[in-house]
Enzyme design. Structure first.
Site, short mmCIF file in Angstrom:
data_model
loop_
_atom_site.label_atom_id
_atom_site.label_comp_id
_atom_site.label_asym_id
_atom_site.label_seq_id
_atom_site.Cartn_x
_atom_site.Cartn_y
_atom_site.Cartn_z
N ASP A 103 0.85 -1.19 0.00
CA ASP A 103 0.00 0.00 0.00
C ASP A 103 0.89 1.24 0.00
O ASP A 103 1.85 1.33 0.77
CB ASP A 103 -0.89 0.04 1.25
CG ASP A 103 -1.91 -1.08 1.29
OD1 ASP A 103 -2.12 -1.71 0.24
OD2 ASP A 103 -2.49 -1.32 2.37
N HIS A 162 -19.63 3.41 28.49
CA HIS A 162 -19.33 2.21 27.70
C HIS A 162 -18.56 1.20 28.56
O HIS A 162 -17.32 1.13 28.49
CB HIS A 162 -18.51 2.58 26.46
CG HIS A 162 -19.30 3.32 25.43
ND1 HIS A 162 -19.98 2.68 24.42
CD2 HIS A 162 -19.53 4.64 25.27
CE1 HIS A 162 -20.59 3.57 23.66
NE2 HIS A 162 -20.35 4.78 24.16
N PRO A 192 2.12 -16.12 -2.71
CA PRO A 192 1.77 -14.79 -2.19
C PRO A 192 2.68 -14.35 -1.04
O PRO A 192 3.05 -13.18 -0.94
CB PRO A 192 0.32 -14.96 -1.73
CG PRO A 192 -0.22 -16.07 -2.56
CD PRO A 192 0.93 -17.01 -2.74
N THR A 193 3.05 -15.28 -0.18
CA THR A 193 3.95 -14.97 0.92
C THR A 193 5.33 -14.58 0.40
O THR A 193 5.95 -13.62 0.87
CB THR A 193 4.06 -16.17 1.88
OG1 THR A 193 2.81 -16.36 2.52
CG2 THR A 193 5.14 -15.94 2.92
N CYS A 195 -25.19 3.63 26.40
CA CYS A 195 -25.06 4.93 25.74
C CYS A 195 -26.38 5.30 25.06
O CYS A 195 -27.35 5.59 25.75
CB CYS A 195 -23.88 4.92 24.76
SG CYS A 195 -23.34 6.59 24.30
N LEU A 196 -26.47 5.26 23.74
CA LEU A 196 -27.73 5.56 23.07
C LEU A 196 -28.81 4.57 23.50
O LEU A 196 -29.99 4.92 23.55
CB LEU A 196 -27.55 5.51 21.55
CG LEU A 196 -28.78 5.81 20.70
CD1 LEU A 196 -29.36 7.19 21.00
CD2 LEU A 196 -28.46 5.69 19.21
N GLU A 236 -18.17 -1.87 28.14
CA GLU A 236 -17.49 -2.91 27.35
C GLU A 236 -16.00 -2.64 27.18
O GLU A 236 -15.21 -3.57 26.96
CB GLU A 236 -18.15 -3.05 25.97
CG GLU A 236 -17.99 -1.88 25.01
CD GLU A 236 -19.08 -0.82 25.14
OE1 GLU A 236 -19.29 -0.07 24.17
OE2 GLU A 236 -19.72 -0.74 26.21
#
Length: 552
Positions: free
Chosen positions: A147, A507, A190-191, A381-382, A509
């Site tokens: 990339d 939150h 590919p590797t 939250c919401l 979590e």
């Protein structure tokens, strides 16, 4: 000197660099080392806070209020490494810092370039985590080799080994070895190409971790070793885990990855004690109970949008020796098909957070269904704000009650914008963020779960319960059992005559670990077990071990 482990990825994205990095961090900690974790993301956004969950998955919030990549959730769940805003940098932050320096005249008239100025900035943020108390810094490079966005980061970590000495750096490359069904064989090409691209940049991987669906033969490992210029023991198989991601550290340990890292970095360590981790998996494999829980959200069709919630439910399942059968239900579908059709039969219902009006009425209908049917409910939250809206409409008889986030003209704005948010116009990093203290009412579900009346939890929101309506809501039976220390902000609501109806503004979590399930998630799953037994006429001593696998 602090040692550095750089983790890169090749062939395709979403191979699990974050999970592998976190697993290696956990294994090194169990060997007695002090570890710091870091993620460098190549996208130009300053942070993921303004990105759609469909683009980037959940936004993981740290104690210091940083909005970060979801991989930092893996880091916190697997390790004890303290995470701060220095644990996650993006290209946006890197360039912003360099441009600010240029505006201040710090480059003394020089032409500002990717090399050396951007790469020097990248190296400086890596150095921030290294001090005399840290044994190993693990830095994950986001994106995929090849990339264009990742090139400055790869160049920076290539230079880094020259700066600190090659013996103090290690390069671990995660790659894919695909299985072609038609040919009935694994393909190593590919590797080879991925490692070739790294070597063109000037980085020779020291360790290759190969993601694969099928077991790799010795011949295939030898081929990779030969063409990628690594010793055979440095080619590590990481086969897909169908049962649980918490198998990954033990799998890497069995392949001696942590021992190899220590050997190559010259670190003398003890063997890791993994008994606690094995016990977790044992409880996960041999549950005493089974419950079904529906997560009804705006982004339920995206696996990573509520990643930490799904993991926290897993942790609570482990703590309660319970198998969680999870259903992801879009709140829009509840709107169109009705809660009776989609939610009947579940032992617990969880409504998570989100932004925007889409699916809101489905969330409100979900809350009403859980409240009226006596099904254990957990709002986050919401999800809490929708619970307040539903209660105001259907119990307090305020038929047009709503949040000003979705209806600015409502006559009964039971949810409104925080005072501190009123003058803010920028979107990024401007919400109420990070760890905030709260005080809990004695005798409440929340206080019983936490076993304390003072807690600190992480927030990410702009709207709150409107204090104008608090007295009216409480008069109709809604209990406010958690507030900010000064009492001005509602943090937790409960219904005392319900088996479990708890909703929180924060939150929870984000603070759950497999080794330490969050108290509220643990309490929620425990209530779901009780509901399941009551529904099926079972006594508390009954154990249902005929469980199906977790679906996420």
């Amino acid at each position: 000197m602090t040692k550095h482990l750089f983790v890169t990825g090749g062939v395709v994205s979403s191979l699990g660099k974050g999970l592998t990095s976190a697993s290696v961090g956990m294994l090194l900690e169990q060997r007695g080392l002090t570890v710091r974790m870091q993620k460098l993301d190549p996208y130009i956004n300053v942070d993921p806070g303004t990105m759609s969950p469909y683009q980037h998955g959940e936004v993981y919030v740290l104690d210091d209020g940083s909005e970060t990549d979801l991989d930092l959730g893996h880091y916190e769940r697997f390790t004890n490494s303290p995470l701060t805003r220095d644990s996650n940098y993006t290209t946006g932050q890197i360039y912003q810092s360099v441009i600010n320096k240029e505006r201040r005249g710090e480059f003394l008239g020089k032409t500002v370039q990717v090399i050396p100025h951007i790469t020097n900035e990248i190296k400086s943020v890596i150095h921030k985590l290294a001090d005399e108390s840290v044994d190993v810094v693990i830095t994950e490079i986001g994106g995929t080799v090849g990339d264009i966005e990742s090139l400055p980061y790869l160049e920076a970590i290539r230079q880094f080994s020259n700066d600190v000495g090659k013996g103090n750096c290690l390069y671990l490359h995660l790659t894919l070895v695909p299985y072609l069904k038609a040919a009935r064989e694994l393909k190593t090409k590919p590797t080879q190409h991925s490692v070739g691209q790294l070597r063109e940049i000037g980085i020779q991987p020291d360790i290759l971790v190969c993601r694969t669906e099928q077991p790799m033969s010795r011949e295939e490992c030898e081929k990779i070793s030969l063409f990628c210029n690594l010793e055979l023991e440095a080619v590590i198989e990481e086969r897909d885990k169908d049962f649980s991601i918490y198998e990954v550290p033990l799998s890497l340990y069995e392949h001696r990855l942590d021992a190899l890292v220590c050997q190559k970095l010259g670190l003398q360590t003890q063997e890791p004690d993994l008994d606690m981790w094995r016990d977790l998996l044992q409880r996960l494999r041999n549950p005493k109970h089974e419950v079904s829980i529906a997560v009804v959200g705006k982004y339920a069709d995206h696996r990573d949008a509520y990643k930490s919630i799904y993991e926290a439910l897993d942790h609570a399942g482990m703590a309660n020796t319970t198998q969680i059968r999870l259903a992801r239900i879009r709140s829009e579908d509840v709107e169109s098909k009705g809660p009776e059709r989609l939610l009947a039969g579940f032992d617990g219902i969880l409504v998570p957070g989100g932004f925007g009006e889409r699916g809101i009425e489905g969330k409100v209908a979900t809350v009403r269904y859980a409240r009226e049917k006596g099904i254990p409910f957990f709002g986050i939250c919401l999800g809490m704000q929708c619970a307040v809206v539903e209660f105001a409409r259907n119990v307090c008889d305020l038929k047009d009650a709503h949040s000003t986030e979705f209806d600015k003209e409502t006559n009964n704005p039971v949810i409104c914008m925080l005072d501190e948010q009123q003058s803010i116009t920028d979107k990024g990093g401007t919400m109420r963020l990070g760890a905030q203290p709260a005080k809990l009412a004695e005798g409440s579900h929340a206080a019983e779960c936490y076993a304390t009346t003072e807690v600190s939890e992480r927030h990410r929101h702009r709207f709150e319960v409107n204090n104008v309506y608090r007295q009216q809501l409480e008069a109709h039976g809604l209990q406010i059992t958690g507030t900010s220390p000064d009492g001005s902000l509602v943090e937790i609501i409960e219904l005392p005559d319900h088996r479990w109806f708890v909703a929180v503004q924060y939150h929870p979590e984000f603070k759950s670990k497999p080794t330490s399930a969050h108290p509220l998630f643990k309490g929620f799953v425990d209530a779901a077990i009780g509901h399941h037994k009551a529904k099926h006429g079972k006594s508390a001593a009954d154990a249902d071990s005929s469980c199906s696998p977790i679906t996420h």
